[in-house]
Design an enzyme around this catalytic site. Sequence first.
Site, short mmCIF file in Angstrom:
data_model
loop_
_atom_site.label_atom_id
_atom_site.label_comp_id
_atom_site.label_asym_id
_atom_site.label_seq_id
_atom_site.Cartn_x
_atom_site.Cartn_y
_atom_site.Cartn_z
N ASP B 25 0.78 -1.19 -0.08
CA ASP B 25 -0.04 0.04 0.07
C ASP B 25 0.97 1.16 -0.02
O ASP B 25 0.36 2.41 -0.05
CB ASP B 25 -1.02 0.13 1.26
CG ASP B 25 -0.30 -0.11 2.34
OD1 ASP B 25 -0.98 0.12 3.38
OD2 ASP B 25 0.92 -0.09 2.58
N SER B 26 2.21 1.11 -0.05
CA SER B 26 3.31 2.14 -0.31
C SER B 26 2.79 2.91 -1.68
O SER B 26 3.18 3.75 -2.11
CB SER B 26 4.46 1.80 -0.22
OG SER B 26 4.79 0.61 -0.60
N ASP B 65 -0.77 -6.56 -0.16
CA ASP B 65 -1.13 -5.60 1.01
C ASP B 65 -2.70 -5.54 1.08
O ASP B 65 -3.01 -4.73 0.07
CB ASP B 65 -0.39 -4.23 0.98
CG ASP B 65 0.37 -4.02 2.22
OD1 ASP B 65 1.29 -3.25 2.34
OD2 ASP B 65 -0.13 -4.76 3.25
N LYS B 96 -0.94 -9.55 3.06
CA LYS B 96 -0.42 -8.97 4.24
C LYS B 96 -1.38 -8.13 5.03
O LYS B 96 -1.89 -7.18 4.55
CB LYS B 96 0.90 -8.15 3.70
CG LYS B 96 1.75 -7.42 5.04
CD LYS B 96 3.03 -7.26 4.33
CE LYS B 96 3.28 -5.76 4.07
NZ LYS B 96 2.87 -4.80 4.90
N GLU B 98 -1.48 -5.60 8.52
CA GLU B 98 -0.46 -4.87 9.69
C GLU B 98 -0.79 -5.09 10.86
O GLU B 98 -2.05 -5.21 11.27
CB GLU B 98 -0.37 -3.54 9.31
CG GLU B 98 0.51 -3.10 8.00
CD GLU B 98 0.49 -1.76 7.73
OE1 GLU B 98 0.08 -0.83 8.93
OE2 GLU B 98 1.06 -1.31 6.61
N GLU B 166 9.62 -3.80 10.29
CA GLU B 166 9.84 -2.41 9.81
C GLU B 166 10.28 -1.30 10.79
O GLU B 166 9.55 -1.07 11.67
CB GLU B 166 8.53 -1.79 9.08
CG GLU B 166 8.64 -0.49 8.30
CD GLU B 166 7.74 -0.27 7.37
OE1 GLU B 166 6.92 -0.96 7.20
OE2 GLU B 166 7.69 1.04 6.74
#
Lengths: 462, 265
Positions: B25-26, B65, B96, B98, B166
Amino acid sequence: MAERLFFSRILARTASTRPSIIDTPSSASFSGACDEIIGNTIKKCNRLRLPWNNRRTMSSERTAFHPSSPFLVNNFNSHSFTASVENAESYRKFSSTASSSNRVEDSNCNSQRSNECGNKATSVYPKKQLEISSKPKPKKVTTLSLASKKRRGQKITMVTAYDYPSAVHVDRAGVDTILVGDSCAMVELGFETTQPITLDQMIHHCQAVKRGAPNRPLLVGDMPFGSYEFDDCDVALRNAYRMIKEGGMDAVKFEGGSESRSKIVRHVVEGGVAVLGHVGLTPQAISVLGGFRAQGRTAVRARALLDDALRLQEAGAFGIVLECIPANVATAITDALEIPTIGIGAGGGTSGQVLVFHDLLGMLSHPHHEEFVPKFCKQYARVGVDINDGLAQFKKEVEDGTFPGKQYSPYVMTKEEAILFEGLLKKDAEVRRLKHEEAATKLKQSDEYEQLNLYGDKNGSR
Amino acid sequence: MVTAYDYPSAVHVDRAGVDAVLVGDSCAMVELGFETTQPITLDQMIHHCQAVKRGAPNRPLLVGDMPFGSYEFEDCDVALRNAYRMIKEGGMDAVKFEGGSESRAKVVRHVVDGGVAVLGHVGLTPQAISVLGGFRAQGRTAVRARALLDDALRLQEAGAFGIVLECIPANVATAITDALEIPTIGIGAGGGTSGQVLVFHDLLGMLSHPHHEEFVPKFCKQYARVGVDINNGLAQFKKEVEDGAFPGDQYSPYVMTKEEKIMFE
């Protein structure tokens, strides 16, 4: 009225020289003009609150424009912002030297903002800001400026972009126009033709481009296959509105120049949306054309193309893209039209040139794989080779253990915390170790079963 | 592992032999130009995943993501449904999530039970930027670091096949890696993790420019400065068009035969 003249005179200043005519502002007009500047800059602030822009710096930018916060926001994306702030700053500085004593004691100047306006104007601005205010504000490219470029004999440049970083690059390079083409489907999304992309997807990409190049270049959004070709011209108009409103574009592009297509163009132009035409090889009609083939090679077909272009001009298009036609035909069409023509694979006689971003920069070039590049496209860089080398180097360094190394591992714990952490780890280290061994044996057992792959590969890839 | 968000970058990452492609999602920040990773929607993520799938359809592991707001609910079925969309429509191999809290681990367990592989992510979780108060390294105190370890263990327990770490101190990342069976993939977490991931645009200097400064995270090494080449290429194109040097005869390949030309006149 006097305030407006005064205000516009000030905004016309790009250098910080004192204006020759100094209207000593009366208290009312000073605060009014001050409010007007603030109102206009805040209006420009609000302009960025449009759906395609979700920048979190908005609130900080707003406060930056408030006279009580005289520092500049050095945001390369908002040229017009900084320009208006610069002008506001130089205005305040000028006005302070002109009439500071009058204003400070002014009883009518009762708004908080204009008071601060006056007080802050006497503060010392760092020299750097004065130099910035002498940079000219980049002018927005419009359909009219393209037409005047043709009249003056200057060539127009257009490059495609489909996302934020490419739009930033095309904007910074000073290119006149950005086309968010439906070639996106082929180079960005990996389809075989430009047909599969939908209007929603095009708008999504247009929004990203708008964020990357919000101010200077003219933004043209390509209407995708199946979004405008209908008898009911309102469909095209509605979709064009979506492209402008949601996508943030300045104009739209339609392919084709038949009678029915020019009716649509006329309807959309009358609806208030600028239209760029496109004749020659129209990739959306690839099935009809029988492939990506040059058009207009016979006299009859060439004459038909000229008629299409004239029809589109008549219908109100502000320009025509000429794709993959012989150079003499393109020159003849360009000479016959008032509006500019932008060519791709159409020789040097057009008013401008357009190329696809990925093609002209060799995005997919690779040391070992061949890359298809159209024969009319010159490669100005082979970026793909650098990308491949960079990625291969990254892979190598990770597998070696060279990356990240100390230089790229910036986050550390203080020594005390590290000791405490060790302590916390020790607490259940035993329990975890046992669990780990249990899990390890389980894995080994299941691995033995899985050695025999379903598809007969006895030696598993482990 | 390298991120990719569209067809050409996926092609490059695949050709370079990288093991896994993360459609992060970057994307919202580097590809779409937002300030945070929060605004992107699941439909937009799936759109980008489809493009990546077309670029790297066979070899690398594709991880999608899950965007902000698509999985964090009490009702774990929401996450499962969205994960199915990511796999079915987006063509990804895994998703993924978070975070590693109890509730998040429940969601992970539910999704893994539903048959979707899950990659975990602890440390700096950019979707929670408001809660964290900015993009700040995590796990710098012993207590927070221990909490991260517990999160990672919880996710492993719940069935994740790997964890992304991260922006945490290197010793913490090493400790977590040693404590887990599943691999860890680090970014800004030192060399002790089982692997490394970087953002495509950062590692290749996509936005580098001879005159504008570019923000690159301090844990990211620039292996190329592609932006400079892009800028030079575009500037050269503009110059040649305005000079009239481009296209020239070499790049004007389409001609009419002489007879047709005369008829056209």
